[in-house]
Design an enzyme around this catalytic site. Sequence first.
Site, mmCIF file in Angstrom:
data_model
loop_
_atom_site.group_PDB
_atom_site.id
_atom_site.type_symbol
_atom_site.label_atom_id
_atom_site.label_comp_id
_atom_site.label_asym_id
_atom_site.label_seq_id
_atom_site.Cartn_x
_atom_site.Cartn_y
_atom_site.Cartn_z
ATOM 1 N N HIS A 106 9.472 6.822 -0.890
ATOM 2 C CA HIS A 106 8.587 7.168 0.224
ATOM 3 C C HIS A 106 9.384 7.371 1.509
ATOM 4 O O HIS A 106 10.382 6.689 1.768
ATOM 5 C CB HIS A 106 7.550 6.072 0.461
ATOM 6 C CG HIS A 106 6.379 6.141 -0.473
ATOM 7 N ND1 HIS A 106 5.647 7.297 -0.658
ATOM 8 C CD2 HIS A 106 5.803 5.187 -1.264
ATOM 9 C CE1 HIS A 106 4.668 7.068 -1.524
ATOM 10 N NE2 HIS A 106 4.756 5.797 -1.918
ATOM 11 N N CYS A 162 9.095 12.310 1.717
ATOM 12 C CA CYS A 162 8.291 12.986 2.732
ATOM 13 C C CYS A 162 8.969 12.891 4.102
ATOM 14 O O CYS A 162 9.701 11.943 4.382
ATOM 15 C CB CYS A 162 6.908 12.357 2.803
ATOM 16 S SG CYS A 162 5.937 12.516 1.282
#
Length: 316
Positions: A106, A162
């Site tokens: 992440h 991301c």
Amino acid sequence: MQDANHRDVQPHFAYSQCNGRKKALLIGINYFGQNGELRGCINDVQNIKKFLVSQWNYKESDMVVLTDDATNSRMQPTTANIVAAMQWLVRDAKPNDALFFHYSGHGGQTKDLDGDEGDGYDEVIYPVDFESSGHIVDDTMHDIMVKPLPEGCRLTAIFDSCHSGSALDLPYIYSTEGKIKEPNLAAEAGQGLLSAVGAYAKGDMGGVFKSAMGIIKTASGGQKKADKISKATRTSPADVISFSGCKDSQTSADAQEAGQATGAMSYAFVTALTTKHEQSYQELLNNIREILRSKYSQKPQLSSSHPMSTEIAFIC
């Protein structure tokens, strides 16, 4: 760039021949049992590891692999272990060494505090214990993995996460034509306006505020000021080159390719170089984007610690 006395000086650097020592740090986090659990990050690490050993002569004995399925607590991708492993990666680095960093997990953003981000937000990665230990900011990763490196030492970094466009705070970002991107105030203000409208339509008032502040920052010349600060303080004589899964404003897909859960960026990177071993950095950026274009909206980015010719051959 600026010297130790904060005086402007011309950047100097040397391309690495990558014929010295090779070391790699590979991090894959699936976040088992946590909100936002991922599926392909550990697979990404195994695929990158196989790729480095089979195609680029890296040795497993010169690799540190951190994954959250590890039974050894020292190999868990916690904040402390990641920072320690980053320090290991660059320790005693010499000209023509080849270092490789890969992160699959992440990523996110947090408010920029030093003015080097045009959108006002730093990029971050999330260790497996981020809920208790917090995230790791791009400024910190740059301080640990870029600043200590000597001229002529290559660090190749891959971020499959991301909001990763500038995750290593490298100041030179390249277009698919191989040219350094410069702040485009009109385009950025227009994109900010579209983001604000989209957020309003979704009832996301926080998103409206963030986009509006971005428009104000752009209109006031904040983008150009941040770009100048970034180039002055983040340019390095070390030979650091990064591929990231998407722009700072985008997300990266946790995907399914060839029957296996995988990060879209990691899959495209390995596929492009397995299909054609010898290619330039510009070719590689375009080939990675082409592999992803039909299924994903994310646009992988290429950045460096100094101005570089993207026509040179990719080596690591």
